[in-house]
Design an enzyme around this catalytic site. Structure first.
Site, mmCIF file in Angstrom:
data_model
loop_
_atom_site.group_PDB
_atom_site.id
_atom_site.type_symbol
_atom_site.label_atom_id
_atom_site.label_comp_id
_atom_site.label_asym_id
_atom_site.label_seq_id
_atom_site.Cartn_x
_atom_site.Cartn_y
_atom_site.Cartn_z
ATOM 1 N N MET A 203 37.569 41.923 -21.327
ATOM 2 C CA MET A 203 37.029 42.504 -20.097
ATOM 3 C C MET A 203 37.761 41.913 -18.886
ATOM 4 O O MET A 203 37.284 42.034 -17.749
ATOM 5 C CB MET A 203 35.530 42.261 -20.000
ATOM 6 C CG MET A 203 34.778 42.932 -21.152
ATOM 7 S SD MET A 203 33.069 43.319 -20.753
ATOM 8 C CE MET A 203 32.416 41.704 -20.431
ATOM 9 N N HIS B 165 41.470 33.935 -19.154
ATOM 10 C CA HIS B 165 41.565 32.476 -19.149
ATOM 11 C C HIS B 165 42.249 32.046 -20.445
ATOM 12 O O HIS B 165 42.670 32.895 -21.248
ATOM 13 C CB HIS B 165 40.178 31.854 -18.978
ATOM 14 C CG HIS B 165 39.145 32.388 -19.935
ATOM 15 N ND1 HIS B 165 39.227 32.207 -21.296
ATOM 16 C CD2 HIS B 165 38.023 33.129 -19.731
ATOM 17 C CE1 HIS B 165 38.203 32.769 -21.883
ATOM 18 N NE2 HIS B 165 37.448 33.355 -20.961
ATOM 19 N N HIS C 263 41.265 33.727 -23.807
ATOM 20 C CA HIS C 263 41.918 35.017 -24.051
ATOM 21 C C HIS C 263 43.383 34.800 -24.447
ATOM 22 O O HIS C 263 43.899 35.461 -25.339
ATOM 23 C CB HIS C 263 41.886 35.889 -22.788
ATOM 24 C CG HIS C 263 40.523 36.241 -22.288
ATOM 25 N ND1 HIS C 263 40.038 35.774 -21.083
ATOM 26 C CD2 HIS C 263 39.542 37.019 -22.805
ATOM 27 C CE1 HIS C 263 38.826 36.268 -20.877
ATOM 28 N NE2 HIS C 263 38.491 37.018 -21.907
ATOM 29 N N LYS D 142 35.627 33.428 -31.646
ATOM 30 C CA LYS D 142 34.359 33.003 -32.253
ATOM 31 C C LYS D 142 33.354 32.574 -31.199
ATOM 32 O O LYS D 142 32.188 32.334 -31.510
ATOM 33 C CB LYS D 142 34.608 31.859 -33.240
ATOM 34 C CG LYS D 142 35.369 32.311 -34.471
ATOM 35 C CD LYS D 142 35.502 31.193 -35.479
ATOM 36 C CE LYS D 142 36.344 31.657 -36.651
ATOM 37 N NZ LYS D 142 36.667 30.555 -37.571
ATOM 38 N N VAL E 207 37.999 28.178 -27.390
ATOM 39 C CA VAL E 207 38.796 27.317 -26.505
ATOM 40 C C VAL E 207 37.857 26.760 -25.439
ATOM 41 O O VAL E 207 37.070 27.495 -24.837
ATOM 42 C CB VAL E 207 39.957 28.099 -25.867
ATOM 43 C CG1 VAL E 207 40.718 27.226 -24.888
ATOM 44 C CG2 VAL E 207 40.887 28.629 -26.949
ATOM 45 N N MET F 152 35.207 28.076 -22.556
ATOM 46 C CA MET F 152 35.748 28.918 -21.489
ATOM 47 C C MET F 152 35.082 30.286 -21.516
ATOM 48 O O MET F 152 34.819 30.839 -22.579
ATOM 49 C CB MET F 152 37.256 29.068 -21.651
ATOM 50 C CG MET F 152 37.972 27.797 -21.324
ATOM 51 S SD MET F 152 39.725 28.095 -21.127
ATOM 52 C CE MET F 152 40.248 26.408 -20.865
ATOM 53 N N SER F 153 34.819 30.819 -20.333
ATOM 54 C CA SER F 153 34.194 32.133 -20.198
ATOM 55 C C SER F 153 34.486 32.656 -18.805
ATOM 56 O O SER F 153 34.495 31.881 -17.840
ATOM 57 C CB SER F 153 32.671 31.991 -20.373
ATOM 58 O OG SER F 153 32.011 33.146 -19.890
ATOM 59 N N SER F 154 34.706 33.956 -18.713
ATOM 60 C CA SER F 154 34.914 34.552 -17.383
ATOM 61 C C SER F 154 33.688 34.302 -16.506
ATOM 62 O O SER F 154 33.794 34.163 -15.291
ATOM 63 C CB SER F 154 35.159 36.054 -17.510
ATOM 64 O OG SER F 154 36.201 36.296 -18.433
#
Ligand code: AMP
Length: 282
Positions: free
Chosen positions: A30, A34, A37, A148, A176, A184-186
């Site tokens: 989406m 980062h 991805h 995952k 990650v 990590m996440s948007s």
């Protein structure tokens, strides 16, 4: 690297690549990319001749009152990250082309979408499987890579691909993390400084559960209490779920073992974050 917005152009590019005997890998995202991805893209780059990353904030997987309108977007920065990861094509369709007037077809995986995020976000996985099925028909990948981090999503997509006899191979990739452990996440972009600190409770809770498991603890209730105590100590944190499930069937376990998925969803202020681990994995 080329940006493709047209569905027809993406499809003809994929057909040409396949006719030329090339393999195609797809990383669906989406956007607001980062290093999580990028790790999927790096692996896709190694495994296929042509690497496609899709960037599409998919309206059908957001519920009413969720963050579709405010979801972070930055295509220019995404292009730089994708290019550095060796992406050949970014596929960024318009929502009005993916779901034109009259659209009425959805893909639904049943039992696996009922618990965890499916329970808190009704309709979410129906939107995910629908858009992923559409992306598979448009990009025609031999291989598709998923993180995952979204463990239930990966399980649901594997099920869809198997049940619908899709030929695409699904590859799950490790989570990650930031150097302090935060996955990590948007959506981490939503966090204030204080919330960012508070958000560490997810990974700390998983670490604590893992530590106790390694020391021999097998009781779900004892392990759950460890996680709850860490998360509940945080001022901004409100638990959605802390569950111990069998990693393949996504059903509750009575006693944990090395195939137990520990899955967390916690709201930090207004931001809903998820994290997980499988106890027998690193
Ligand atoms: P999203 O853009 O959040 O829909 O994520 C696109 C893909 O990247 C999904 O397969 C996610 O599971 C994966 N992903 C997101 N964050 C991470 C992460 N921290 N580590 C690994 N994969 C991730």
């Amino acid at each position: 690297m080329k940006l493709i917005e047209s569905i027809e152009e993406m499809q003809s590019t994929a057909i040409n690549a396949r006719q030329a005997g090339k393999t195609v890998a797809l990383v669906p995202t989406m956007g607001y990319l980062h290093a999580g991805h990028a790790s999927l893209m790096d692996e896709g780059r190694k495994r296929a001749d042509i690497l496609v990353a899709s960037i599409f904030v998919n309206p059908t997987q957001f519920g009413a009152g969720e963050d579709f309108n405010t979801y972070p977007r930055d295509l220019e920065k995404d292009k730089l990250i994708a290019k550095a990861a060796g992406v050949d094509y970014i596929f960024a369709p318009k929502a009005s082309d993916m779901y034109p007037t009259g659209y009425q077809t959805y893909v639904n995986v049943e039992e696996l979408t009922l618990p965890l995020c499916g329970a808190s976000r009704p309709g979410h996985f129906r939107g995910v499987t629908t858009v992923v099925a559409k992306l598979f028909n448009i990009v025609m990948p031999h291989l598709a890579l998923f993180g995952k981090k979204d463990f239930q999503q990966l399980t649901v997509i594997r099920r869809m691909a198997a049940d619908l006899n899709m030929t695409v191979q699904i590859l799950g990739m490790p989570i990650v993390r930031e150097s302090d452990g935060l996955a990590m996440s948007s959506r981490n972009a939503y966090l204030s400084q204080a919330e960012r600190q508070s958000a560490l409770c997810l990974s700390l809770a998983l670490q604590s559960v893992r530590g106790a498991f390694r020391s021999g603890e097998r009781s779900v209730e004892a392990l759950r209490k460890l996680a709850l105590d860490i998360i509940n100590a945080e001022a901004f944190a409100v638990i959605d779920y802390v569950e111990f499930y069998h990693e393949a069937t996504l059903t509750e376990v009575e006693q944990v073992d090395d195939r137990t998925l520990v899955a967390l969803a916690v709201k930090i202020g207004k931001t809903r974050l998820i994290d997980n681990c499988v106890l027998g994995e690193d």
